[in-house]
Design a protein around this motif. Structure first.
Motif, PDB file in Angstrom:
ATOM      1  N   ILE A  18      -1.930  22.908 -14.475  1.00 44.26           N
ATOM      2  CA  ILE A  18      -2.227  24.066 -15.331  1.00 44.26           C
ATOM      3  C   ILE A  18      -2.252  25.344 -14.503  1.00 44.26           C
ATOM      4  CG2 ILE A  18      -4.026  25.163 -16.742  1.00 44.26           C
ATOM      5  CD1 ILE A  18      -4.695  22.261 -17.725  1.00 44.26           C
ATOM      6  N   LEU A  19      -2.927  25.292 -13.349  1.00 42.79           N
ATOM      7  CA  LEU A  19      -2.978  26.473 -12.478  1.00 42.79           C
ATOM      8  C   LEU A  19      -1.592  26.847 -11.967  1.00 42.79           C
ATOM      9  CD1 LEU A  19      -6.248  25.752 -10.492  1.00 42.79           C
ATOM     10  CD2 LEU A  19      -5.876  27.516 -12.227  1.00 42.79           C
ATOM     11  N   TYR A  20      -0.770  25.846 -11.683  1.00 44.21           N
ATOM     12  CA  TYR A  20       0.602  26.122 -11.240  1.00 44.21           C
ATOM     13  C   TYR A  20       1.401  26.795 -12.356  1.00 44.21           C
ATOM     14  CZ  TYR A  20       5.327  25.526  -9.529  1.00 44.21           C
ATOM     15  OH  TYR A  20       6.628  25.762  -9.140  1.00 44.21           O
ATOM     16  N   ASP A  21       1.266  26.285 -13.575  1.00 48.95           N
ATOM     17  CA  ASP A  21       1.949  26.915 -14.713  1.00 48.95           C
ATOM     18  C   ASP A  21       1.514  28.360 -14.880  1.00 48.95           C
ATOM     19  OD1 ASP A  21       3.307  24.561 -15.235  1.00 48.95           O
ATOM     20  OD2 ASP A  21       1.995  23.948 -16.892  1.00 48.95           O
ATOM     21  N   MET A  22       0.217  28.607 -14.731  1.00 44.13           N
ATOM     22  CA  MET A  22      -0.287  29.977 -14.830  1.00 44.13           C
ATOM     23  C   MET A  22       0.271  30.845 -13.710  1.00 44.13           C
ATOM     24  SD  MET A  22      -4.259  29.193 -15.875  1.00 44.13           S
ATOM     25  CE  MET A  22      -4.784  30.854 -15.599  1.00 44.13           C
ATOM     26  N   SER A  23       0.343  30.294 -12.510  1.00 48.71           N
ATOM     27  CA  SER A  23       0.860  31.079 -11.389  1.00 48.71           C
ATOM     28  C   SER A  23       2.336  31.395 -11.588  1.00 48.71           C
ATOM     29  CB  SER A  23       0.623  30.357 -10.056  1.00 48.71           C
ATOM     30  OG  SER A  23       1.534  29.298  -9.853  1.00 48.71           O
ATOM     31  N   GLN A  24       3.062  30.500 -12.221  1.00 52.06           N
ATOM     32  CA  GLN A  24       4.470  30.756 -12.526  1.00 52.06           C
ATOM     33  C   GLN A  24       4.596  31.874 -13.557  1.00 52.06           C
ATOM     34  OE1 GLN A  24       5.602  29.119  -9.748  1.00 52.06           O
ATOM     35  NE2 GLN A  24       7.405  28.921 -10.985  1.00 52.06           N
ATOM     36  N   LEU A  25       3.747  31.842 -14.578  1.00 53.55           N
ATOM     37  CA  LEU A  25       3.771  32.890 -15.598  1.00 53.55           C
ATOM     38  C   LEU A  25       3.423  34.253 -15.003  1.00 53.55           C
ATOM     39  CD1 LEU A  25       2.027  31.036 -18.554  1.00 53.55           C
ATOM     40  CD2 LEU A  25       4.426  31.726 -18.427  1.00 53.55           C
ATOM     41  N   LEU A  26       2.551  34.250 -14.006  1.00 48.37           N
ATOM     42  CA  LEU A  26       2.140  35.490 -13.351  1.00 48.37           C
ATOM     43  C   LEU A  26       3.071  35.867 -12.200  1.00 48.37           C
ATOM     44  CD1 LEU A  26      -1.697  34.822 -13.293  1.00 48.37           C
ATOM     45  CD2 LEU A  26      -0.472  36.454 -14.745  1.00 48.37           C
ATOM     46  N   ASN A  27       4.093  35.062 -11.994  1.00 48.32           N
ATOM     47  CA  ASN A  27       5.106  35.315 -10.962  1.00 48.32           C
ATOM     48  C   ASN A  27       4.487  35.490  -9.571  1.00 48.32           C
ATOM     49  OD1 ASN A  27       7.741  35.576 -10.096  1.00 48.32           O
ATOM     50  ND2 ASN A  27       7.746  37.789 -10.326  1.00 48.32           N
ATOM     51  N   THR A  28       3.588  34.564  -9.205  1.00 51.15           N
ATOM     52  CA  THR A  28       2.940  34.641  -7.895  1.00 51.15           C
ATOM     53  C   THR A  28       3.867  34.191  -6.771  1.00 51.15           C
ATOM     54  OG1 THR A  28       2.050  32.396  -8.009  1.00 51.15           O
ATOM     55  CG2 THR A  28       0.671  34.188  -8.896  1.00 51.15           C
ATOM     56  N   GLN A  29       4.910  33.477  -7.113  1.00 46.42           N
ATOM     57  CA  GLN A  29       5.862  32.932  -6.139  1.00 46.42           C
ATOM     58  C   GLN A  29       5.204  31.948  -5.180  1.00 46.42           C
ATOM     59  OE1 GLN A  29       7.478  36.523  -4.484  1.00 46.42           O
ATOM     60  NE2 GLN A  29       8.842  36.841  -6.215  1.00 46.42           N
ATOM     61  N   LEU A  30       4.135  31.283  -5.636  1.00 46.24           N
ATOM     62  CA  LEU A  30       3.488  30.244  -4.838  1.00 46.24           C
ATOM     63  C   LEU A  30       4.001  28.889  -5.293  1.00 46.24           C
ATOM     64  CD1 LEU A  30      -0.236  31.423  -4.891  1.00 46.24           C
ATOM     65  CD2 LEU A  30       1.426  31.736  -3.050  1.00 46.24           C
ATOM     66  N   ASP A  31       4.383  28.051  -4.318  1.00 48.30           N
ATOM     67  CA  ASP A  31       4.761  26.692  -4.699  1.00 48.30           C
ATOM     68  C   ASP A  31       3.477  25.874  -4.908  1.00 48.30           C
ATOM     69  OD1 ASP A  31       3.823  25.825  -2.172  1.00 48.30           O
ATOM     70  OD2 ASP A  31       5.816  25.999  -1.290  1.00 48.30           O
ATOM     71  N   LYS A  32       3.632  24.670  -5.423  1.00 47.24           N
ATOM     72  CA  LYS A  32       2.473  23.862  -5.777  1.00 47.24           C
ATOM     73  C   LYS A  32       1.634  23.516  -4.543  1.00 47.24           C
ATOM     74  CE  LYS A  32       2.582  21.179  -9.752  1.00 47.24           C
ATOM     75  NZ  LYS A  32       2.900  19.995 -10.532  1.00 47.24           N
ATOM     76  N   GLU A  33       2.287  23.239  -3.440  1.00 43.77           N
ATOM     77  CA  GLU A  33       1.568  22.887  -2.211  1.00 43.77           C
ATOM     78  C   GLU A  33       0.726  24.072  -1.708  1.00 43.77           C
ATOM     79  OE1 GLU A  33       2.438  21.431   2.360  1.00 43.77           O
ATOM     80  OE2 GLU A  33       4.041  21.300   0.871  1.00 43.77           O
ATOM     81  N   THR A  34       1.314  25.257  -1.717  1.00 38.74           N
ATOM     82  CA  THR A  34       0.588  26.457  -1.280  1.00 38.74           C
ATOM     83  C   THR A  34      -0.568  26.744  -2.216  1.00 38.74           C
ATOM     84  OG1 THR A  34       2.624  27.340  -0.332  1.00 38.74           O
ATOM     85  CG2 THR A  34       0.827  28.894  -0.698  1.00 38.74           C
ATOM     86  N   LEU A  35      -0.335  26.595  -3.505  1.00 37.91           N
ATOM     87  CA  LEU A  35      -1.399  26.813  -4.487  1.00 37.91           C
ATOM     88  C   LEU A  35      -2.541  25.829  -4.261  1.00 37.91           C
ATOM     89  CD1 LEU A  35      -2.379  28.356  -6.976  1.00 37.91           C
ATOM     90  CD2 LEU A  35      -1.159  26.685  -8.380  1.00 37.91           C
ATOM     91  N   ALA A  36      -2.215  24.575  -4.021  1.00 34.67           N
ATOM     92  CA  ALA A  36      -3.246  23.561  -3.761  1.00 34.67           C
ATOM     93  C   ALA A  36      -4.048  23.916  -2.511  1.00 34.67           C
ATOM     94  CB  ALA A  36      -2.612  22.184  -3.628  1.00 34.67           C
ATOM     95  N   THR A  37      -3.364  24.413  -1.485  1.00 31.70           N
ATOM     96  CA  THR A  37      -4.053  24.825  -0.263  1.00 31.70           C
ATOM     97  C   THR A  37      -5.000  25.988  -0.546  1.00 31.70           C
ATOM     98  OG1 THR A  37      -2.198  24.095   1.100  1.00 31.70           O
ATOM     99  CG2 THR A  37      -3.719  25.656   2.095  1.00 31.70           C
TER     100      THR A  37
END
Length: 71
Positions: A18-37
């Motif tokens: 869910i957080l990854y989907d939100m980050s994609q919508l917000l165009n954070t350009q973070l991959d899932k691994e970076t987001l998890a970190t």
């Protein structure tokens, strides 16, 4: 592994998705691994605003290096 552990892992994975989907919508350009970190760092006490500032600075530096290499 107990069913309780399996439920916690499934819940954590769903939250990350869910957080990854939100980050994609917000165009954070973070991959899932970076987001998890980032999530792990925040859960460990890192200041979210400071972490965001560091990530923005790293992106600026990366863009500057990329532009420099293309010359």
């Amino acid at each position: 592994m107990s069913s309780r552990d399996e439920d916690r892992i499934a819940s954590a994975q769903e939250t990350l998705n869910i957080l990854y989907d939100m980050s994609q919508l917000l165009n954070t350009q973070l991959d899932k691994e970076t987001l998890a970190t980032c999530i792990q760092m925040i859960e460990s006490g890192a200041n979210p605003e400071a972490l965001a500032a560091v990530i923005q600075e790293l992106k600026r530096e990366q863009a500057a290096l990329s532009a420099k290499q293309q010359r």
